[in-house]
Motif scaffolding. Structure first.
Motif, PDB file in Angstrom:
ATOM      1  N   THR A  79      -5.049   6.073  -1.661  1.00  0.00           N
ATOM      2  CA  THR A  79      -4.059   4.986  -1.591  1.00  0.00           C
ATOM      3  C   THR A  79      -3.922   4.299  -2.946  1.00  0.00           C
ATOM      4  O   THR A  79      -4.911   4.098  -3.652  1.00  0.00           O
ATOM      5  N   LYS A  82      -9.553   6.364  -0.323  1.00  0.00           N
ATOM      6  CA  LYS A  82      -8.544   6.136   0.708  1.00  0.00           C
ATOM      7  C   LYS A  82      -7.225   6.831   0.389  1.00  0.00           C
ATOM      8  O   LYS A  82      -6.257   6.689   1.144  1.00  0.00           O
ATOM      9  N   THR A 135       0.123   5.245   0.735  1.00  0.00           N
ATOM     10  CA  THR A 135      -0.874   6.229   1.155  1.00  0.00           C
ATOM     11  C   THR A 135      -0.245   7.612   1.151  1.00  0.00           C
ATOM     12  O   THR A 135       0.833   7.830   1.705  1.00  0.00           O
ATOM     13  N   TYR A 176      -2.211   0.755  -4.588  1.00  0.00           N
ATOM     14  CA  TYR A 176      -1.775  -0.578  -4.184  1.00  0.00           C
ATOM     15  C   TYR A 176      -0.898  -1.217  -5.261  1.00  0.00           C
ATOM     16  O   TYR A 176      -1.007  -0.895  -6.441  1.00  0.00           O
ATOM     17  N   SER A 226       0.836  -1.199   0.000  1.00  0.00           N
ATOM     18  CA  SER A 226       0.000   0.000   0.000  1.00  0.00           C
ATOM     19  C   SER A 226       0.869   1.246   0.000  1.00  0.00           C
ATOM     20  O   SER A 226       1.941   1.263   0.619  1.00  0.00           O
TER      21      SER A 226
END
Length: 120
Positions: A77, A75, A22, A79, A20
């Motif tokens: 984010t 989010k 972020t 991935y 991840s």
């Protein structure tokens, strides 16, 4: 902008991990996010990139078909799904925000990276 990577670990050959990335700010619509791996003192090896806007993805031949990058805007984010991992994928993985996929240097800073170790 500051990015933080997480999700690394020890996995057997053939296994999977999801990393991840972020961001501290809402940047996914403004910057592409690239994942790269780099051991101390070694050259940077880009493994994926997802463009801003349309979200097109790019992979080098070394990981194509095994790695997939995708984003969750809610989010903030991005991935990196890594499947069929090989011992040669062992490295420290980082993410960075860039103007366009393939461009460098990045905008802002990236985190301390996350260690991925593929070993039996």
């Amino acid at each position: 902008v500051h990015l933080v990577e997480s999700g690394g670990g020890l996995v057997q050959p053939g296994g999977s991990l999801r990393l991840s990335c972020t961001a501290s700010e809402l940047i996914l619509d403004s910057y592409a996010i690239t994942w790269f791996r780099q051991a101390p003192g070694k050259e940077r090896d880009t493994v994926s990139c997802i463009s801003s806007g349309d979200g097109r993805t790019f992979y080098p031949d070394s990981v194509k078909g095994r790695f997939t990058t995708f984003r969750d805007r809610a989010k903030n984010t991005v991935y990196l799904q890594m499947n069929s991992l090989k011992p040669e994928d062992t490295n420290i993985y980082y993410c960075a925000a860039v103007d366009l996929c393939g461009s460098w240097p990045p905008f802002g800073s990236w985190g301390q990276g996350t260690q991925v170790t593929v070993s039996s």
